[in-house]
Design a protein around this motif. Structure first.
Motif, PDB file in Angstrom:
ATOM      1  N   PRO A 280      44.661  39.517  -9.697  1.00  0.00           N
ATOM      2  CA  PRO A 280      43.803  38.526  -9.303  1.00  0.00           C
ATOM      3  C   PRO A 280      43.381  38.621  -7.747  1.00  0.00           C
ATOM      4  N   GLY A 281      42.092  38.212  -7.518  1.00  0.00           N
ATOM      5  CA  GLY A 281      41.853  38.191  -6.071  1.00  0.00           C
ATOM      6  C   GLY A 281      41.382  39.491  -5.695  1.00  0.00           C
ATOM      7  N   SER A 282      41.423  40.628  -6.350  1.00  0.00           N
ATOM      8  CA  SER A 282      41.021  41.763  -6.079  1.00  0.00           C
ATOM      9  C   SER A 282      39.529  42.065  -5.773  1.00  0.00           C
ATOM     10  N   GLN A 283      38.779  41.158  -6.677  1.00  0.00           N
ATOM     11  CA  GLN A 283      37.377  41.349  -6.654  1.00  0.00           C
ATOM     12  C   GLN A 283      36.597  40.463  -5.782  1.00  0.00           C
ATOM     13  N   ASN A 284      37.360  39.852  -4.881  1.00  0.00           N
ATOM     14  CA  ASN A 284      36.681  38.954  -3.855  1.00  0.00           C
ATOM     15  C   ASN A 284      37.715  38.637  -2.689  1.00  0.00           C
ATOM     16  N   GLN A 285      37.748  39.568  -1.834  1.00  0.00           N
ATOM     17  CA  GLN A 285      38.654  39.553  -0.659  1.00  0.00           C
ATOM     18  C   GLN A 285      37.846  39.177   0.757  1.00  0.00           C
ATOM     19  N   ARG A 286      38.376  38.385   1.485  1.00  0.00           N
ATOM     20  CA  ARG A 286      37.711  37.654   2.506  1.00  0.00           C
ATOM     21  C   ARG A 286      37.783  39.007   3.774  1.00  0.00           C
TER      22      ARG A 286
END
Length: 732
Positions: free
Chosen positions: A147-153
């Motif tokens: 989770p979250g690996s495809q959209n990191q700030r």
């Protein structure tokens, strides 16, 4: 024969049985497939049109389609001459999806170093090391998945359009969205081209200021688009009857003058910081229309100031001597007094006001003595106003209060902003409600009513405007596509505050304050100012007028209008300050507020060419004044100004200059050791260098260029000798 007959037998029973068995099985399979096909078709029909069909279709649509809100652009806010004060500017959040990268660790390491360097040069506040570390963290998480690996700030800060366009060209990101993994989402941020100028007045959407007061007009209405998923989280709009186009907000045309606003803010900030004051407000209003050309509200926090509260409409407190204008007007207009009415203000500046058996001391800052009503106003005598007002209104104080109400300064004033406070006018007919007591009339006579600075400015503006009181305003129109859809005209509060005779006498008194009285520091040789100083102790909530240490809060004010003979603008400067025991900081209107007022109006006066005599060409030729000094610098200056001179044939060193109407003559200066050089005609810096380099102690008198020196040129000198040089402006 028997073999032949056997071989020709057309129907072998065994073979026939096999064939029939195969065919029967095929038929069964066909039948099974047909049943399965019918069942599948039936399931499709049931799925599509059965009781669960609609929910299933909705779930499918949610994965493939979604409605995305399209934000409307917020309207612009303009100054009165069309300069943008606030507008929407696109900004972008940056995130990364490194799961799409198709490169080796070695290649990523090489490109990420270049990328980090480029990012650090484009996004301020972040180092190359920070970006390199962050890029590696994002890469590592993308390789692990989850989770979250495809959209990191990438960073918390947003970037503007110019920065984004550059970032798209950087290594890795230049491979595009699907190859480089750069994700950017747009937000609209409020951009103010003039920075913090008029920050409180412009405000923040939904919070305060014009942005909040006119939020409905500025915000517009958002639209929506039906979008289909293209890949991952990339959505593309599709044509649909559900789509609604966003309607952008309307614009505001304000009354603010950018140049005046800058003057007001800078002078108020300087005075608050220099005098260690608490807070203050300064407002410039156009006399005829009530349009606010500049308004600044500043509060000091240590060594900085912030525009965080609208003191002009919320600083409701005792105005001090500026309220004496009301007393003067009441005495002239309502009671029939003249400016020549004699008043004894006592020789020692002390007077005891008696209520029953008790006596209350009334003091003047300086003894006024025997004078008339004009002198009472010019010298701001508390004693004079207490005596005359008590003499006239002691038995009928409601007459004085009714006159105050008749002026129109008892109403709430917002200036098209939220949060304005209504004045508190004490009334003997409502003693409990307004806290009227035996001292109320005496205190009100010399300034202890409770009003806001904007109410005080409205009154003085009405005097300048031939008695016509208008409401102050900040917005003149709501605009759409360059056309006004709603206009806000001048609003009349009181068409005539007093008679023309009273206005004439009151104007005479206000001009006298500046020419002869407490406002004499406001004199200007180019134009006249009319106004009044004011100093008042301010009630400290529930602690009376002093704290436990004996310290007091004061309000220092100067309010007036200019030019006095043909008023165009009115202005008020009100500064609050704390004066503790033993403190030496200034708290009088004449020394705290008046200097800021003077600096403001003089700079505003200089802005308008209409107030200045036109330049005329002279028939007599003239040459710009040239000072002596370094020959090389003189040569450069003469060349740039196209001045005819014989300097070109001079070498290096020092020289003095003399000139007539058409030519400059240059005389070399002899610079022998131990001999006094001639410095007459030189600029100060050149004369100082030349004299101090010889060990002389130099005293300077005046400004401009050197016109005299106490030691004659050619005189023998010794190191440590003292010399005085006199300077005067060029041309004098």
């Amino acid at each position: 024969m028997s073999r032949t007959n056997k071989g020709n037998n057309p129907a072998n029973p065994h073979q026939q049985n096999i064939k029939r068995s195969i065919m029967s099985r095929v038929r069964v399979l066909y039948a099974v497939f047909a049943v399965i096909a019918v069942a599948i078709f039936a399931m499709i029909l049931v799925t599509q049109y059965g009781p669960n069909g609609t929910p299933l279709r909705n779930r499918s649509d949610l994965k493939c389609y979604k409605t995305i809100e399209v934000p409307a652009s917020r309207g612009n806010i303009y100054s009165h001459d069309g300069r943008i004060l606030a507008t929407d500017s696109p900004s972008y959040n940056l995130s990364l999806d490194f799961t799409v990268l198709d490169m080796s660790d070695e290649e990523f390491g090489r490109l990420s170093a270049a990328l980090a360097d480029s990012l650090s040069r484009t996004i301020p506040g972040y180092s190359k090391d920070y970006f390199l570390r962050r890029l590696r963290e994002i890469r590592a998480k993308a390789l692990r998945g989850g989770p979250g690996s495809q959209n990191q700030r990438l960073v918390r800060d947003k970037v503007n359009q110019i920065q984004l366009d550059r970032i798209k060209t950087f290594p890795i990101f230049d491979k595009g969205r699907l190859g480089g993994g750069l994700i950017y989402t747009q937000d609209a941020e409020r951009y103010k081209p003039y920075g913090t100028l008029a920050a409180r007045t412009l405000g923040k959407p939904g919070e305060f200021g014009l942005e909040a007061s006119f939020d409905d007009a500025l915000s517009g209405s958002n639209g929506r688009n039906l979008c289909v998923r293209l890949v991952r989280d990339i959505w593309v709009p599709v044509v649909s009857k559900e789509n609604i186009e966003a309607k952008n907000g309307r614009d505001l045309l304000t009354t603010i003058d950018v140049d005046m606003q800058d003057i007001v803010e800078s002078e108020l900030r300087k005075q608050i910081l220099d005098k260690n004051a608490t807070c203050g407000t300064a407002v410039i209003m156009e006399v005829k229309t009530g349009e606010i050309r500049a308004i600044s509200n500043l509060t000091r926090y240590g060594s900085t100031v912030r525009d965080d509260e609208n003191h002009a409409v919320t600083m409701r407190c005792e105005p001090g001597s500026t309220f004496k204008l009301v007393s003067l007007m009441a005495l002239i207009d309502e009671a029939g007094y003249g400016l020549d009415y004699p008043v004894d203000c006592t020789e020692n500046g002390r007077y005891y006001y008696q209520v029953g058996r008790r006596k209350y001391l009334v003091q003047d800052s300086h003894a006024v003595g025997q004078t008339d009503l004009l002198g009472v106003m010019e010298h701001s005598s508390n004693i004079g106003f207490v005596k005359v007002i008590d003499e006239e209104y002691h038995d009928s104080p409601e007459r004085f209060v009714d006159f105050i109400h008749s002026l129109g300064i008892d109403r709430q004033v917002n200036m098209q902003l939220n949060g304005g406070l209504k004045p508190i006018i004490k009334d003997p007919r409502r003693k409990k409600e307004t806290a009227w007591d035996a001292l109320s009339l005496m205190k009100m006579s010399y300034g202890y009513a409770v009003v806001t600075p904007i109410h005080t400015l409205m009154l003085y503006n009405a005097v300048a405007n031939d008695g016509h009181m208008v409401a102050p305003r900040l917005v003149t129109a709501v605009m759409e596509n360059g056309h006004a859809v709603e206009r806000f005209g001048t609003e009349t509060v009181n068409r005539k505050i007093c008679s023309d005779k009273t206005l004439r006498l009151v104007r005479q008194a206000l001009e006298g304050v500046v020419e002869e009285g407490t406002g004499s520091m406001m004199k200007n040789p180019n134009f006249k100012i009319a106004g009044k100083t004011g100093t008042a102790q301010i009630a400290m909530k529930n602690r009376g007028y002093a704290d436990e240490r004996g310290g007091r809060d004061y309000l220092a004010t100067f309010v007036g209008y200019f030019p006095a003979d043909n008023p165009r603008y009115s202005c008020i400067v009100a500064i609050k300050t704390y004066h503790g025991p033993g403190a030496r900081n200034s708290y009088y209107g004449a020394s705290l507020a008046a200097p800021a007022f003077k600096a403001i109006v003089e700079r505003v006066y200089a802005l308008d060419a209409e107030w200045h005599a036109p330049l005329t060409e002279s028939d007599v030729p003239s040459v710009a004044p040239v000072k002596g000094g370094d020959v090389q610098e003189m040569r450069t200056a003469a060349g740039r100004l196209s001045i005819t001179t014989d300097i070109a044939r001079r070498g290096q060193g020092w020289a003095t200059a003399t000139q007539d109407s058409a030519r400059v003559e240059v005389t070399p200066v002899q610079c022998e050791e131990g001999v006094m050089p001639a410095v007459q005609g030189m600029a100060l810096k050149d004369a100082l260098y030349l004299l101090e380099s010889r060990g002389l102690r130099v005293r300077v008198s005046g400004k401009g260029k050197v016109v005299a020196q106490s030691i004659r040129a050619g005189t023998q000198i010794r190191e440590g000798d003292a010399v005085t040089i006199t300077l005067k402006p060029a041309g004098n």
